[in-house]
Design a protein around this motif. Structure first.
Motif, PDB file in Angstrom:
ATOM      1  N   PHE A 173      11.674   0.377  -7.970  1.00 35.11           N
ATOM      2  CA  PHE A 173      10.906   0.212  -6.733  1.00 35.11           C
ATOM      3  C   PHE A 173      10.870  -1.233  -6.264  1.00 35.11           C
ATOM      4  CE2 PHE A 173       7.161   0.410  -9.724  1.00 35.11           C
ATOM      5  CZ  PHE A 173       6.551  -0.804  -9.418  1.00 35.11           C
ATOM      6  N   GLY A 174      10.977  -2.192  -7.189  1.00 36.57           N
ATOM      7  CA  GLY A 174      11.043  -3.603  -6.787  1.00 36.57           C
ATOM      8  C   GLY A 174      12.343  -3.921  -6.064  1.00 36.57           C
TER       9      GLY A 174
ATOM     10  N   GLU B  44      -3.559  -5.904 -10.122  1.00 35.51           N
ATOM     11  CA  GLU B  44      -2.123  -5.623 -10.122  1.00 35.51           C
ATOM     12  C   GLU B  44      -1.842  -4.208  -9.605  1.00 35.51           C
ATOM     13  OE1 GLU B  44       0.776  -4.120 -13.577  1.00 35.51           O
ATOM     14  OE2 GLU B  44      -0.481  -5.826 -14.101  1.00 35.51           O
ATOM     15  N   ILE B  45      -2.619  -3.246 -10.045  1.00 30.91           N
ATOM     16  CA  ILE B  45      -2.417  -1.858  -9.624  1.00 30.91           C
ATOM     17  C   ILE B  45      -2.779  -1.677  -8.152  1.00 30.91           C
ATOM     18  CG2 ILE B  45      -3.213   0.520  -9.956  1.00 30.91           C
ATOM     19  CD1 ILE B  45      -3.368  -0.138 -12.984  1.00 30.91           C
ATOM     20  N   ILE B  46      -3.869  -2.295  -7.720  1.00 27.42           N
ATOM     21  CA  ILE B  46      -4.275  -2.170  -6.310  1.00 27.42           C
ATOM     22  C   ILE B  46      -3.252  -2.834  -5.398  1.00 27.42           C
ATOM     23  CG2 ILE B  46      -5.976  -2.934  -4.599  1.00 27.42           C
ATOM     24  CD1 ILE B  46      -8.133  -2.402  -6.743  1.00 27.42           C
TER      25      ILE B  46
ATOM     26  N   PHE C  62       8.163  -2.949   5.362  1.00 24.59           N
ATOM     27  CA  PHE C  62       8.267  -4.372   5.060  1.00 24.59           C
ATOM     28  C   PHE C  62       7.000  -4.869   4.372  1.00 24.59           C
ATOM     29  CE2 PHE C  62       7.157  -8.704   6.371  1.00 24.59           C
ATOM     30  CZ  PHE C  62       8.222  -9.408   5.845  1.00 24.59           C
ATOM     31  N   PHE C  63       5.837  -4.585   4.961  1.00 26.47           N
ATOM     32  CA  PHE C  63       4.585  -5.072   4.379  1.00 26.47           C
ATOM     33  C   PHE C  63       4.263  -4.397   3.054  1.00 26.47           C
ATOM     34  CE2 PHE C  63       3.805  -6.626   8.738  1.00 26.47           C
ATOM     35  CZ  PHE C  63       3.638  -7.958   8.409  1.00 26.47           C
ATOM     36  N   SER C  64       4.613  -3.126   2.916  1.00 30.06           N
ATOM     37  CA  SER C  64       4.403  -2.490   1.608  1.00 30.06           C
ATOM     38  C   SER C  64       5.295  -3.161   0.567  1.00 30.06           C
ATOM     39  CB  SER C  64       4.658  -0.988   1.683  1.00 30.06           C
ATOM     40  OG  SER C  64       6.021  -0.706   1.883  1.00 30.06           O
ATOM     41  N   GLY C  65       6.507  -3.554   0.958  1.00 30.90           N
ATOM     42  CA  GLY C  65       7.395  -4.278   0.050  1.00 30.90           C
ATOM     43  C   GLY C  65       6.822  -5.618  -0.371  1.00 30.90           C
ATOM     44  N   VAL C  66       6.182  -6.304   0.568  1.00 28.41           N
ATOM     45  CA  VAL C  66       5.551  -7.582   0.235  1.00 28.41           C
ATOM     46  C   VAL C  66       4.438  -7.368  -0.792  1.00 28.41           C
ATOM     47  CG1 VAL C  66       4.144  -9.474   1.158  1.00 28.41           C
ATOM     48  CG2 VAL C  66       6.162  -8.682   2.416  1.00 28.41           C
ATOM     49  N   PHE C  67       3.637  -6.329  -0.600  1.00 29.08           N
ATOM     50  CA  PHE C  67       2.585  -6.011  -1.575  1.00 29.08           C
ATOM     51  C   PHE C  67       3.195  -5.665  -2.933  1.00 29.08           C
ATOM     52  CE2 PHE C  67      -0.296  -5.202   2.094  1.00 29.08           C
ATOM     53  CZ  PHE C  67      -1.351  -6.004   1.674  1.00 29.08           C
ATOM     54  N   ILE C  68       4.258  -4.876  -2.923  1.00 20.41           N
ATOM     55  CA  ILE C  68       4.909  -4.481  -4.178  1.00 20.41           C
ATOM     56  C   ILE C  68       5.410  -5.702  -4.933  1.00 20.41           C
ATOM     57  CG2 ILE C  68       6.993  -3.380  -5.109  1.00 20.41           C
ATOM     58  CD1 ILE C  68       6.559  -1.192  -2.927  1.00 20.41           C
ATOM     59  N   LEU C  69       6.097  -6.598  -4.247  1.00 21.57           N
ATOM     60  CA  LEU C  69       6.629  -7.783  -4.927  1.00 21.57           C
ATOM     61  C   LEU C  69       5.515  -8.705  -5.412  1.00 21.57           C
ATOM     62  CD1 LEU C  69       9.812  -8.607  -2.835  1.00 21.57           C
ATOM     63  CD2 LEU C  69       9.604  -7.309  -4.952  1.00 21.57           C
ATOM     64  N   THR C  70       4.417  -8.776  -4.664  1.00 20.90           N
ATOM     65  CA  THR C  70       3.267  -9.560  -5.109  1.00 20.90           C
ATOM     66  C   THR C  70       2.674  -8.948  -6.377  1.00 20.90           C
ATOM     67  OG1 THR C  70       2.798 -10.197  -2.818  1.00 20.90           O
ATOM     68  CG2 THR C  70       1.022 -10.488  -4.427  1.00 20.90           C
ATOM     69  N   GLY C  71       2.553  -7.625  -6.398  1.00 21.91           N
ATOM     70  CA  GLY C  71       2.047  -6.945  -7.590  1.00 21.91           C
ATOM     71  C   GLY C  71       2.964  -7.123  -8.791  1.00 21.91           C
ATOM     72  N   LEU C  72       4.273  -7.060  -8.564  1.00 25.09           N
ATOM     73  CA  LEU C  72       5.229  -7.271  -9.654  1.00 25.09           C
ATOM     74  C   LEU C  72       5.156  -8.699 -10.179  1.00 25.09           C
ATOM     75  CD1 LEU C  72       8.393  -5.285  -8.510  1.00 25.09           C
ATOM     76  CD2 LEU C  72       6.886  -4.795 -10.435  1.00 25.09           C
TER      77      LEU C  72
ATOM     78  N   ARG D 181       4.262  -9.673 -14.004  1.00 29.15           N
ATOM     79  CA  ARG D 181       5.117 -10.475 -14.883  1.00 29.15           C
ATOM     80  C   ARG D 181       4.404 -11.746 -15.352  1.00 29.15           C
ATOM     81  NH1 ARG D 181       7.486  -6.247 -14.405  1.00 29.15           N
ATOM     82  NH2 ARG D 181       9.727  -6.004 -14.440  1.00 29.15           N
ATOM     83  N   LEU D 182       3.648 -12.386 -14.460  1.00 24.83           N
ATOM     84  CA  LEU D 182       2.932 -13.595 -14.860  1.00 24.83           C
ATOM     85  C   LEU D 182       1.886 -13.280 -15.915  1.00 24.83           C
ATOM     86  CD1 LEU D 182       2.476 -15.429 -11.450  1.00 24.83           C
ATOM     87  CD2 LEU D 182       3.990 -16.061 -13.327  1.00 24.83           C
ATOM     88  N   VAL D 183       1.132 -12.224 -15.694  1.00 18.34           N
ATOM     89  CA  VAL D 183       0.093 -11.856 -16.645  1.00 18.34           C
ATOM     90  C   VAL D 183       0.721 -11.365 -17.945  1.00 18.34           C
ATOM     91  CG1 VAL D 183      -1.795 -10.248 -17.086  1.00 18.34           C
ATOM     92  CG2 VAL D 183      -1.646 -11.404 -14.893  1.00 18.34           C
ATOM     93  N   MET D 184       1.752 -10.553 -17.822  1.00 20.00           N
ATOM     94  CA  MET D 184       2.408 -10.009 -19.018  1.00 20.00           C
ATOM     95  C   MET D 184       2.951 -11.126 -19.896  1.00 20.00           C
ATOM     96  SD  MET D 184       3.387  -7.449 -20.801  1.00 20.00           S
ATOM     97  CE  MET D 184       3.776  -5.928 -20.016  1.00 20.00           C
TER      98      MET D 184
END
Length: 179
Positions: free
Chosen positions: A18-19, A88-90, A112-122, A126-129
């Motif tokens: 999905f990313g 992250e989930i939200i 486009f905007f959903s993609g921006v949210f998805i990449l921000t969540g990813l 990754r940063l937290v993980m």
């Protein structure tokens, strides 16, 4: 326990799907807009439908894994860690799903905007993980060497150069585009 799971390889694989689709939609939208070309709305919306399905699979896998591991209550009782996981989930899953299931999700801008949210969540995942979820407590800290930073800048610059040259000099877009 909120991030570590035996299902991590599966989560990473589904996130890559999905990313990657989100990135493809974002790049297509930005490229077509930036070059003044008509946006292929139907293509981007179809990508959005696939993203929507994969996000649902990921959400089921992620929450199901947490539930089966007996760690579900930690989503709400682990302080800042709970806030990070829920954020992250939200940001990366629920907000894009809301957009993609709304009428706005039937437009290129919505995808486009959903993609921006998805990449921000990813990115948050990754940063937290890597920074918290799998970190072993130690007295040492790691700071990248300036050469490591320059290699990263070089790779990014090279990718942008190849992309720019490819879009400019190869016949990738419909005729009628004016520089």
């Amino acid at each position: 326990p909120l991030w570590w799971s035996t299902g991590l390889p599966v989560f990473y694989f589904v996130q890559a799907i999905f990313g990657g689709l989100a990135m493809a939609a974002i790049i297509a939208y930005i490229t077509w807009s930036g070059l003044g070309l008509p946006i292929d709305e139907s293509l981007i919306v179809r990508i959005g439908r696939v993203i929507r399905a994969v996000l649902i699979v990921y959400l089921i896998l992620r929450l199901g894994d947490t539930l089966l591991a007996g760690e579900f209550e930690q989503l709400f009782t682990s302080g800042i860690f709970s806030v990070l996981v829920i954020s992250e989930i939200i940001i990366g899953v629920l907000a894009p799903l809301v957009i993609l299931f709304s009428k706005y999700g039937k437009s290129a801008e919505g995808v486009f905007f959903s993609g921006v949210f998805i990449l921000t969540g990813l990115l948050l995942n990754r940063l937290v993980m890597s920074g918290l979820g799998l970190a072993v407590p130690t007295q040492e800290t790691y700071v990248p060497h300036w050469m490591e930073l320059m290699i990263t800048v070089g790779f990014i610059s090279g990718a942008l150069l190849v992309y720019g040259v490819t879009t400019r000099y190869f016949d990738l877009f419909p005729k009628g585009h004016q520089d």
